[in-house]
Design an enzyme around this catalytic site. Structure first.
Site, mmCIF file in Angstrom:
data_model
loop_
_atom_site.group_PDB
_atom_site.id
_atom_site.type_symbol
_atom_site.label_atom_id
_atom_site.label_comp_id
_atom_site.label_asym_id
_atom_site.label_seq_id
_atom_site.Cartn_x
_atom_site.Cartn_y
_atom_site.Cartn_z
ATOM 1 N N THR A 73 16.722 21.164 -13.370
ATOM 2 C CA THR A 73 16.286 20.996 -14.894
ATOM 3 C C THR A 73 17.487 21.505 -15.788
ATOM 4 O O THR A 73 17.488 21.168 -17.089
ATOM 5 C CB THR A 73 15.225 21.879 -15.254
ATOM 6 O OG1 THR A 73 15.281 23.322 -14.782
ATOM 7 C CG2 THR A 73 14.024 21.397 -14.248
ATOM 8 N N ASP A 87 23.978 32.636 -11.966
ATOM 9 C CA ASP A 87 22.967 33.543 -11.104
ATOM 10 C C ASP A 87 23.443 34.296 -10.012
ATOM 11 O O ASP A 87 24.555 33.946 -9.915
ATOM 12 C CB ASP A 87 21.593 32.937 -11.189
ATOM 13 C CG ASP A 87 21.637 31.608 -9.835
ATOM 14 O OD1 ASP A 87 22.722 31.762 -9.304
ATOM 15 O OD2 ASP A 87 20.652 30.993 -10.011
ATOM 16 N N ASP A 120 0.867 -1.250 -0.044
ATOM 17 C CA ASP A 120 0.029 0.017 -0.099
ATOM 18 C C ASP A 120 0.835 1.197 -0.002
ATOM 19 O O ASP A 120 0.289 2.405 -0.055
ATOM 20 C CB ASP A 120 -0.658 -0.073 1.033
ATOM 21 C CG ASP A 120 -0.249 -0.011 2.479
ATOM 22 O OD1 ASP A 120 0.995 0.058 2.622
ATOM 23 O OD2 ASP A 120 -0.928 0.101 3.474
ATOM 24 N N GLY A 121 2.207 1.222 -0.089
ATOM 25 C CA GLY A 121 3.055 2.089 -0.196
ATOM 26 C C GLY A 121 3.663 2.732 1.359
ATOM 27 O O GLY A 121 4.568 3.558 1.122
ATOM 28 N N HIS A 126 21.350 24.880 -0.850
ATOM 29 C CA HIS A 126 21.100 25.879 -1.872
ATOM 30 C C HIS A 126 20.884 27.188 -1.150
ATOM 31 O O HIS A 126 21.173 28.278 -1.806
ATOM 32 C CB HIS A 126 19.845 25.281 -2.506
ATOM 33 C CG HIS A 126 19.417 26.132 -3.635
ATOM 34 N ND1 HIS A 126 20.074 26.277 -4.778
ATOM 35 C CD2 HIS A 126 18.186 27.233 -3.678
ATOM 36 C CE1 HIS A 126 19.522 26.940 -5.613
ATOM 37 N NE2 HIS A 126 18.415 27.619 -5.102
ATOM 38 N N LYS A 140 19.512 37.154 -13.954
ATOM 39 C CA LYS A 140 18.320 36.588 -14.693
ATOM 40 C C LYS A 140 17.161 36.729 -13.866
ATOM 41 O O LYS A 140 17.094 37.395 -12.970
ATOM 42 C CB LYS A 140 18.855 35.151 -14.560
ATOM 43 C CG LYS A 140 18.459 34.627 -12.791
ATOM 44 C CD LYS A 140 18.485 33.054 -13.017
ATOM 45 C CE LYS A 140 18.335 32.272 -11.783
ATOM 46 N NZ LYS A 140 18.091 30.798 -11.537
ATOM 47 N N THR A 159 18.920 27.096 -15.745
ATOM 48 C CA THR A 159 19.591 28.210 -15.323
ATOM 49 C C THR A 159 20.839 28.252 -16.184
ATOM 50 O O THR A 159 21.412 29.268 -16.659
ATOM 51 C CB THR A 159 20.133 28.376 -13.897
ATOM 52 O OG1 THR A 159 18.772 28.497 -13.181
ATOM 53 C CG2 THR A 159 20.942 29.410 -13.450
ATOM 54 N N GLN A 197 13.116 25.937 -0.675
ATOM 55 C CA GLN A 197 11.573 26.457 0.015
ATOM 56 C C GLN A 197 11.819 27.325 1.267
ATOM 57 O O GLN A 197 11.441 26.867 2.188
ATOM 58 C CB GLN A 197 10.623 25.398 0.267
ATOM 59 C CG GLN A 197 10.287 24.614 -1.056
ATOM 60 C CD GLN A 197 9.023 23.935 -0.959
ATOM 61 O OE1 GLN A 197 8.291 24.203 -0.134
ATOM 62 N NE2 GLN A 197 9.252 22.719 -1.623
ATOM 63 N N ARG A 234 13.582 34.405 -13.507
ATOM 64 C CA ARG A 234 12.961 33.118 -13.519
ATOM 65 C C ARG A 234 11.499 33.167 -14.194
ATOM 66 O O ARG A 234 10.690 33.854 -13.498
ATOM 67 C CB ARG A 234 13.097 32.247 -12.275
ATOM 68 C CG ARG A 234 12.188 30.925 -12.620
ATOM 69 C CD ARG A 234 12.855 30.065 -11.145
ATOM 70 N NE ARG A 234 14.216 29.622 -11.161
ATOM 71 C CZ ARG A 234 14.592 28.660 -11.916
ATOM 72 N NH1 ARG A 234 13.940 28.136 -12.925
ATOM 73 N NH2 ARG A 234 15.967 28.249 -11.851
#
Length: 312
Positions: free
Chosen positions: A224, A170, A39-40, A131, A193, A227, A99, A195
């Site tokens: 991805t 950046d 069920d995960g 980050h 830059k 940048t 975040q 985004r």
């Protein structure tokens, strides 16, 4: 400190790195059961005696970040309930670090929430090239923030040319580029830059001379690739030499990042093994290991705290 007072376990995110760190550290990885029910749901069982021991759990919170984080917390809880003296999470790549603030109403501060949850079961964190370094302030527990820049800079030396210029793709990477510059004695250029989306950015301005030079792009991560791609396009428009080198700590390379980057004239892409990834397509990737960096940090952590009486 005797090795019998220390235990190290690996989550499923990167057992190869955990084994390498264990070997550097001079201990064997601890035995545990990590499985997923139909069920995960995750099931964790610690099969080693950890009562009164200092437990390290090696688990980058790489994609799928939520699963890696939950597994880490279940392992930490299991160790705490089994009587571990301290639980130290070794998180080479820290997911959710982007975040760190709300860009608009209705969003959470994800990094702050993750920090608060970790503090419930974890006593200390060892991580590499966050980050957003300021999220250390979200934690009420100690955070040992390591840098892979010296390791990556040494790996870059073989690719340097008289025309090389370090480039921050950046503004967030400018401080990192300057750190590389101090080691490699190279000039620095950077990009302004905007985004546009999660995978697309627009270059507003290139600051510094790149015409007739070979750009060496440095950043903390490649997600991805948007940048870096925007930066390389801007440099080619400015007349740089069509030879790019990239150095980054964390090579997530999600989606079609490999294919998009491979369309540019790349001499080499240098990454660490903070994330378990072995397939890079036709990208000329060279991976350097964090095993010694992490093991040395763990040794110093235990030695320093033993001298102050915190671990004895």
């Amino acid at each position: 400190m005797g090795r019998e007072k220390i235990a190290l376990f690996s989550g499923r995110a990167h057992p190869v790195l955990a084994a390498a760190v264990s070997a550097e550290f001079g201990i064997k990885p601890g035995n545990c059961v990590l499985e997923t029910f139909p069920d995960g749901e995750f099931r964790v069982e610690i099969l080693e005696e950890v009562e009164g021991r200092h437990v390290f759990i090696v688990q980058p919170t790489s994609p799928p970040a939520a699963d890696r984080f939950l597994e880490l917390m279940l392992m930490a809880d299991a160790c705490k309930r089994a009587g571990a003296l301290r639980v130290i999470a070794v998180i080479p790549y820290f997911g959710y670090a982007r975040q760190d603030r709300r860009a608009q109403a209705g969003e959470p501060v994800g990094a702050r929430l993750i920090a608060e949850l970790m503090e419930r079961r974890i006593d200390r964190i060892v991580t590499v090239d966050l980050h957003t370094p300021s999220i250390e302030g979200f934690f009420q527990i100690p955070v040992d923030h390591l840098s892979a820049i010296p390791l990556l800079a040494e790996a870059l030396r073989a690719d340097l040319e008289p025309t090389s210029v370090l480039v921050a793709p950046d503004l967030g990477a400018v401080k990192m580029a300057r750190a590389y510059s101090r080691i490699l004695d190279l000039p620095v250029a950077y990009v302004h830059k905007t985004r546009l989306s999660g995978s697309t950015v627009q270059v507003r301005e290139v600051v510094g001379r790149v015409e007739g030079r070979s750009p060496v792009l440095v950043d903390d991560m490649i997600s991805t690739g948007g940048t870096l791609i925007s930066a390389m396009k801007a440099f080619l428009d400015k007349g740089c030499l069509p030879r790019f080198t990239i150095a980054a700590t964390h090579g997530l390379l999600v989606g079609d990042a490999v294919q998009r980057l491979a369309s540019f004239p790349l001499s080499r892409v240098i990454l660490t093994d903070s994330i378990e990834k072995t397939e890079f397509g036709i990208l000329p990737v060279h991976v350097v290991s964090l095993k010694k960096t992490l093991a040395e940090a763990m040794q110093k952590l235990l030695a320093n705290e033993s001298r102050t009486g915190m671990l004895i």
